[in-house]
Design a protein around this motif. Structure first.
Motif, PDB file in Angstrom:
ATOM      1  N   UNK A 267      41.983   7.568 -23.095  1.00  0.00           N
ATOM      2  CA  UNK A 267      40.819   6.724 -23.327  1.00  0.00           C
ATOM      3  C   UNK A 267      40.899   6.095 -24.713  1.00  0.00           C
ATOM      4  N   UNK A 268      40.348   4.895 -24.811  1.00  0.00           N
ATOM      5  CA  UNK A 268      40.415   4.130 -26.046  1.00  0.00           C
ATOM      6  C   UNK A 268      39.847   4.910 -27.225  1.00  0.00           C
ATOM      7  N   UNK A 269      38.684   5.516 -27.059  1.00  0.00           N
ATOM      8  CA  UNK A 269      38.057   6.218 -28.173  1.00  0.00           C
ATOM      9  C   UNK A 269      38.920   7.369 -28.658  1.00  0.00           C
ATOM     10  N   UNK A 270      39.540   8.093 -27.757  1.00  0.00           N
ATOM     11  CA  UNK A 270      40.397   9.218 -28.156  1.00  0.00           C
ATOM     12  C   UNK A 270      41.628   8.717 -28.897  1.00  0.00           C
ATOM     13  N   UNK A 271      42.155   7.571 -28.492  1.00  0.00           N
ATOM     14  CA  UNK A 271      43.281   6.986 -29.217  1.00  0.00           C
ATOM     15  C   UNK A 271      42.908   6.693 -30.660  1.00  0.00           C
TER      16      UNK A 271
ATOM     17  N   UNK B  50      44.905   1.215 -29.724  1.00  0.00           N
ATOM     18  CA  UNK B  50      43.685   1.240 -28.919  1.00  0.00           C
ATOM     19  C   UNK B  50      43.034  -0.134 -28.881  1.00  0.00           C
ATOM     20  N   UNK B  51      43.025  -0.825 -30.030  1.00  0.00           N
ATOM     21  CA  UNK B  51      42.397  -2.144 -30.103  1.00  0.00           C
ATOM     22  C   UNK B  51      43.057  -3.126 -29.153  1.00  0.00           C
ATOM     23  N   UNK B  52      44.370  -3.078 -29.087  1.00  0.00           N
ATOM     24  CA  UNK B  52      45.122  -4.087 -28.328  1.00  0.00           C
ATOM     25  C   UNK B  52      45.346  -3.723 -26.872  1.00  0.00           C
ATOM     26  N   UNK B  53      44.966  -2.517 -26.463  1.00  0.00           N
ATOM     27  CA  UNK B  53      45.101  -2.127 -25.059  1.00  0.00           C
ATOM     28  C   UNK B  53      43.894  -2.652 -24.290  1.00  0.00           C
ATOM     29  N   UNK B  54      43.971  -3.904 -23.876  1.00  0.00           N
ATOM     30  CA  UNK B  54      42.832  -4.546 -23.218  1.00  0.00           C
ATOM     31  C   UNK B  54      42.652  -4.077 -21.776  1.00  0.00           C
ATOM     32  N   UNK B  55      43.608  -3.297 -21.264  1.00  0.00           N
ATOM     33  CA  UNK B  55      43.439  -2.725 -19.924  1.00  0.00           C
ATOM     34  C   UNK B  55      42.513  -1.512 -19.954  1.00  0.00           C
ATOM     35  N   UNK B  56      42.256  -1.003 -21.160  1.00  0.00           N
ATOM     36  CA  UNK B  56      41.401   0.168 -21.308  1.00  0.00           C
ATOM     37  C   UNK B  56      39.987  -0.280 -21.636  1.00  0.00           C
ATOM     38  N   UNK B  57      38.978   0.215 -20.920  1.00  0.00           N
ATOM     39  CA  UNK B  57      37.591  -0.167 -21.220  1.00  0.00           C
ATOM     40  C   UNK B  57      37.240   0.169 -22.669  1.00  0.00           C
ATOM     41  N   UNK B  58      36.391  -0.643 -23.268  1.00  0.00           N
ATOM     42  CA  UNK B  58      35.997  -0.436 -24.659  1.00  0.00           C
ATOM     43  C   UNK B  58      34.944   0.669 -24.719  1.00  0.00           C
ATOM     44  N   UNK B  59      35.373   1.847 -25.118  1.00  0.00           N
ATOM     45  CA  UNK B  59      34.503   3.017 -25.223  1.00  0.00           C
ATOM     46  C   UNK B  59      34.135   3.211 -26.694  1.00  0.00           C
ATOM     47  N   UNK B  60      32.860   3.148 -27.003  1.00  0.00           N
ATOM     48  CA  UNK B  60      32.398   3.265 -28.379  1.00  0.00           C
ATOM     49  C   UNK B  60      31.909   4.685 -28.644  1.00  0.00           C
ATOM     50  N   UNK B  61      31.789   5.031 -29.921  1.00  0.00           N
ATOM     51  CA  UNK B  61      31.303   6.363 -30.250  1.00  0.00           C
ATOM     52  C   UNK B  61      31.396   6.640 -31.732  1.00  0.00           C
ATOM     53  N   UNK B  62      30.902   7.813 -32.134  1.00  0.00           N
ATOM     54  CA  UNK B  62      30.971   8.212 -33.532  1.00  0.00           C
ATOM     55  C   UNK B  62      31.313   9.686 -33.623  1.00  0.00           C
ATOM     56  N   UNK B  63      31.953  10.047 -34.732  1.00  0.00           N
ATOM     57  CA  UNK B  63      32.443  11.407 -34.920  1.00  0.00           C
ATOM     58  C   UNK B  63      32.752  11.627 -36.395  1.00  0.00           C
ATOM     59  N   UNK B  64      33.028  12.880 -36.747  1.00  0.00           N
ATOM     60  CA  UNK B  64      33.452  13.220 -38.089  1.00  0.00           C
ATOM     61  C   UNK B  64      34.883  13.722 -38.055  1.00  0.00           C
ATOM     62  N   UNK B  65      35.634  13.381 -39.110  1.00  0.00           N
ATOM     63  CA  UNK B  65      36.992  13.894 -39.241  1.00  0.00           C
ATOM     64  C   UNK B  65      36.965  15.155 -40.089  1.00  0.00           C
ATOM     65  N   UNK B  66      38.115  15.779 -40.276  1.00  0.00           N
ATOM     66  CA  UNK B  66      38.185  17.082 -40.937  1.00  0.00           C
ATOM     67  C   UNK B  66      37.656  17.069 -42.365  1.00  0.00           C
ATOM     68  N   UNK B  67      37.699  15.907 -43.019  1.00  0.00           N
ATOM     69  CA  UNK B  67      37.233  15.798 -44.404  1.00  0.00           C
ATOM     70  C   UNK B  67      35.724  15.614 -44.498  1.00  0.00           C
ATOM     71  N   UNK B  68      35.061  15.492 -43.372  1.00  0.00           N
ATOM     72  CA  UNK B  68      33.619  15.248 -43.365  1.00  0.00           C
ATOM     73  C   UNK B  68      33.249  13.790 -43.314  1.00  0.00           C
ATOM     74  N   UNK B  69      34.244  12.910 -43.380  1.00  0.00           N
ATOM     75  CA  UNK B  69      33.991  11.475 -43.310  1.00  0.00           C
ATOM     76  C   UNK B  69      33.484  11.121 -41.914  1.00  0.00           C
ATOM     77  N   UNK B  70      32.444  10.290 -41.874  1.00  0.00           N
ATOM     78  CA  UNK B  70      31.844   9.876 -40.612  1.00  0.00           C
ATOM     79  C   UNK B  70      32.483   8.579 -40.148  1.00  0.00           C
TER      80      UNK B  70
END
Length: 348
Positions: free
Chosen positions: A2-6, A15-35
């Protein structure tokens, strides 16, 4: 995948250029705490774990022209470092890979030059207009979401030239009545070892101009080398810029250093606009940017008019006789000295 997981895995460009994949949006934090928040295909918002009110709001964009690949690679590398926790920004960021359709087509644009479409809402007559509208909305939202006490907005729109140049790297400072030419911006250019900067004196609906004009952003269109396909870019030639860009992201404030002879500054003397299909230049189509012509040299002609270089001579930048009627065919420029004050200005 899935695009978001990529994107979460650091593959922002793929992920941006894979236009065959539906545009899945979302938000998460990385290991450093950055949102992180994917707010549209190719637009990734990064927010530090802690905001103290003194942070900058920085847009770093690429891919407005789809075949200008080295800036896209730089943005992908930056995004990957942040997403994998290898780099921790201290400022709010909006990372953009702008035009996946044009990137996949290996062309500057699909129907219209998108970098002439940033002057408010466009009639959605083609994909270039649609994407330009979406990007303007993303910029509006990003700057509106600032929590900084004193708004310090930046926008570096990264490009590369379609022809050779007397300066391998250079920047264009868009014209605005707002204070968008700070000494901090020019100190950044020197730190990045950008060879030249061109000071526009008329408005032009480019992406960087949009941020300067509407939000007072310290904004530049940056030309980083010459167009080449993916995998053919020598990013070592842009190492000084990349290092300065990373410093802009991770350092609370860059040192305010200025050595006037290290940056060539040009002012625009004239803009030649294509009025009819008869427009032509007297020099070859592949003439290098910043080629200088002595006073009185015939540069080109249009129906019923000839253009000669002015007193003192002029250099040509962005010559393109194949633009649409009514669009800029070239800029004519001349070196100038500047006053390095809080706002950088041309010396009389």
């Amino acid at each position: 995948m899935a695009l978001l997981q990529q994107v979460k895995d650091g593959e922002f460009l793929k992920a941006t250029c894979d236009l065959s994949s539906p545009c899945e949006l979302g938000e998460w934090k990385v290991s450093t705490g950055v949102h992180c928040q994917l707010i549209m295909r190719g637009v990734l918002q990064i927010t530090p774990a802690e905001l103290g009110g003194n942070e900058k709001d920085i847009i770093l964009s690429s891919g407005v022209h789809g075949d200008e690949t080295s800036p896209i690679e730089l943005i992908q590398n930056l995004a990957q470092k942040i997403l994998k926790g290898e780099l921790v920004p201290v400022h709010r960021l909006l990372l953009i890979i702008a035009h996946p359709e044009a990137i996949n087509a290996h062309t500057r644009f699909i129907d219209e030059n998108m970098n002439r479409l940033f002057n408010g809402h466009n009639e959605e007559r083609n994909v270039d207009c649609i994407v330009a509208n979406q990007l303007q909305a993303a910029v509006n939202s990003f700057y509106a979401g600032s929590t900084a006490i004193n708004k310090d907005r930046w926008h570096l729109d990264l490009h590369c030239a379609i022809r050779g140049s007397a300066h391998y790297t250079f920047a264009v400072s868009p014209f605005s009545e707002k204070p968008t030419r700070s000494n901090r911006l020019f100190a950044f250019l020197q730190r990045a070892e950008i060879e030249a900067v061109l000071l526009s004196r008329t408005a032009s609906p480019t992406f960087s101009w949009y941020s300067a004009e509407n939000f007072g952003a310290q904004a530049l269109t940056m030309e980083l080398g010459k167009v080449a396909p993916f995998g053919k870019n020598d990013l070592s030639l842009l190492e000084s810029f990349n290092t300065a860009m990373l410093a802009l992201v991770i350092e609370p404030e860059l040192a305010l250093e200025w050595h006037g002879d290290k940056l060539n500054v040009y002012k625009v003397t004239r803009t030649l606009t294509k009025q009819t299909e008869a427009f032509q230049f007297t020099f070859p189509d592949n003439q290098a940017n910043f080629t200088f012509f002595e006073q009185g040299k015939l540069l080109g002609s249009d129906e019923g008019v000839e253009y000669f270089s002015l007193e003192g001579g002029e250099a040509v930048v962005f010559p393109n006789p194949n633009v649409a009627i009514g669009q800029r065919a070239c800029l004519l420029v001349r070196k100038t000295a500047v006053n390095f004050a809080e706002q950088v200005t041309v010396k009389p």
